[in-house]
Scaffold this active site. Sequence first.
Site, PDB file in Angstrom:
ATOM      1  N   GLU A 256       3.411  -7.501  -3.309  1.00  0.00           N
ATOM      2  CA  GLU A 256       4.644  -7.382  -2.519  1.00  0.00           C
ATOM      3  C   GLU A 256       4.767  -8.485  -1.479  1.00  0.00           C
ATOM      4  OE1 GLU A 256       6.302  -2.801  -2.600  1.00  0.00           O
ATOM      5  OE2 GLU A 256       5.561  -3.585  -0.716  1.00  0.00           O
ATOM      6  N   HIS A 277     -15.042  -3.643 -21.741  1.00  0.00           N
ATOM      7  CA  HIS A 277     -14.848  -3.141 -23.106  1.00  0.00           C
ATOM      8  C   HIS A 277     -13.372  -2.930 -23.424  1.00  0.00           C
ATOM      9  CE1 HIS A 277     -19.209  -2.588 -23.609  1.00  0.00           C
ATOM     10  NE2 HIS A 277     -19.137  -2.499 -22.289  1.00  0.00           N
ATOM     11  N   LYS A 391      15.844   0.451  -6.960  1.00  0.00           N
ATOM     12  CA  LYS A 391      16.334   1.601  -6.194  1.00  0.00           C
ATOM     13  C   LYS A 391      17.847   1.722  -6.341  1.00  0.00           C
ATOM     14  CE  LYS A 391      13.088   1.561  -2.307  1.00  0.00           C
ATOM     15  NZ  LYS A 391      12.995   1.341  -0.865  1.00  0.00           N
TER      16      LYS A 391
HETATM   17  O1  PA5 Z   1       4.469  -2.168   1.794  1.00  0.00           O
HETATM   18  C1  PA5 Z   1       5.591  -1.727   1.927  1.00  0.00           C
HETATM   19  O2  PA5 Z   1       6.308  -2.001   2.904  1.00  0.00           O
HETATM   20  C2  PA5 Z   1       6.157  -0.787   0.891  1.00  0.00           C
HETATM   21  O3  PA5 Z   1       5.299  -0.668  -0.188  1.00  0.00           O
HETATM   22  C3  PA5 Z   1       6.368   0.589   1.474  1.00  0.00           C
HETATM   23  O4  PA5 Z   1       5.145   1.047   2.004  1.00  0.00           O
HETATM   24  C4  PA5 Z   1       6.872   1.569   0.402  1.00  0.00           C
HETATM   25  O5  PA5 Z   1       8.002   1.042  -0.222  1.00  0.00           O
HETATM   26  C5  PA5 Z   1       7.195   2.914   1.044  1.00  0.00           C
HETATM   27  O6  PA5 Z   1       8.207   2.780   1.989  1.00  0.00           O
HETATM   28  P1  PA5 Z   1       8.456   3.882   3.103  1.00  0.00           P
HETATM   29  O7  PA5 Z   1       7.212   3.985   3.935  1.00  0.00           O
HETATM   30  O8  PA5 Z   1       9.623   3.371   3.890  1.00  0.00           O
HETATM   31  O9  PA5 Z   1       8.756   5.178   2.409  1.00  0.00           O
END
Ligand code: PA5
Length: 416
Positions: A256, A277, A391
Site C-alpha cells: 500500500e 514444496h 470500494k
Molecule cells: O493502511 C491503511 O491505511 C489501510 O490498510 C487501512 O488500515 C484499511 O483500509 C482500514 O481502514 P480503516 O481503519 O479506516 O477502516
Amino acid sequence: MVKVNLGGCSSFVKDADYKSYVEKALSALDVLEAGTGAGNDFLGWKHLPTETPESLVEECEQIRDAWKEKGVDLVVVIGIGGSYLGAKCALEALSHSFANSLKGEKKAPQLVFAGHNLSEEYMSELMDLMKERNTAAVVISKSGTTTEPAVAFRLIKQYIEQTYGVIEDNVGGRFSVLTPVGILPIVLAGFDIRQMLKGAAEMEEACAKRCECNPAVQYAAMRNLLYDNGKKIEILVSYNPKLQYLGEWWKQLYGESEGKDGKGIFPASVSFTTDLHSMGQYIQDGERHLMETVVTVENSNRSMTIANDPQNLDGLNFLTGKHIEECNAMAELGTKLAHIDGGVPQLSVSVERINEYNLGALFYFFEKACGISAYVLGVNPFNQPGVEAYKKNMFALLGKPGYEEQAKALQARIEK
Ligand code: PA5
C-alpha cells in the site's frame, strides 16, 4: 535488535552502485526526518516507541483486568488492513502454536479477528463460537466507514460488552501497530507490550542515524537498486511458521505504501520450508524478476533433538542428536546458496529469537525502511488512492445511494 546482511546480493550489484543508492536513501531519510516529504501529515508513527506514555499502556492493562474480572474468554478484534494485521502478526508470532487446543487454565482470553473479509460462512461460524463464549470486542477503524469492519460490527454488536475505537489522526493504518490499535489487542492477549516498545525504541534510535550503518537505509538502498536492475518482486521469507503473519503485515505495509503511480516492488511472502514444496520451483527456476528478503531467527525458544533409531530404517541416523532448528538452519543456508546460484539476490534481516522485544524492533525497522524506500522510489508512502477503486464499484453494485451513475456504467460493461 534487527541486523541487515546484504552479502547475498554482492554478486548481483556493483559496490559503486550500492553506494550511490545509499546516498539516495540518506537523502530520503533527511526528508523523512525533517518531515518535508509527501504525506508528511502522517508521520505520527515515527516517535511512537519513545513517546508512548506509560498511562496508555496502563489504560490497556486496566481494560484487560476489567474484562478478566467479568470472565471474558473471547475477544473479537474487528478491523481490516492496517487496522488488524499488526496485532494478528504479533499474536501469531508470540502465541503457543496450539494455544487453543491445550488443556489447562487459560491465562488470557482467546483473540479472534473479524471484519477483514465479507464471507457469510466466516461470520456465521464466528457467531457459533460467540454463542458458546463470554465475548467482548475491540472495533478498530480509523475512518469508521470501511464496509468490511462496519458489516461485522453491525452483525455482532448485540453480543458485545464494550467497544473501543482507537487510532491517531497522524498515523495511517499500516503504521499503527505501536498505537492502541496494536497495543490493546497485544495486552489483552497477555503479552509484554513494554518489551515490544523497548525493542522498537532501540530501532527508532538506530534507524534515525545518518550513516551507511543505519539498517533501514541499507535495506531501502539495496531493494531499490535491485528493483531498478529488474528485480520487480520481493519475497519475504521466514523459516518459522509463527512469522507467517509478519509476511502478511509486511506485504500490506509495502504494497500500500509503494505500489502507486505505475511503480513499486510487488511484495510477496512465503513460509519455508513448507513453501519450498510449492513456490520453491518457481523461485529457483522461473522468471528472473525476484529478490528475497529472509527474516532469520538465530535461536529457537524451545529445544528438541532428533533421537537415534537403532535400526536406522529411514537412514536418518546421521541426524542423531542434532536439534531440529539446526536442520532448519541448514535448509535456510542451502536454500540461500541455491537461490543465489539461480539468480535470486538475498537480503537478510535477522533477530536473535522471536519475542516481544525483537518483534517490536522488526515492526519499527520495516516501517522506517518503508518510508525511506518509498521516498527513494518517488512516491507518497502514506496514502492509498488505489484502494478506493474497488470500494466505489462495490457500493455502486450494491445500490448505495449516490452511486447511481457509476452503477449504470458498470451494468453496461457487465452486459457487454
Ligand atoms: O493502511 C491503511 O491505511 C489501510 O490498510 C487501512 O488500515 C484499511 O483500509 C482500514 O481502514 P480503516 O481503519 O479506516 O477502516
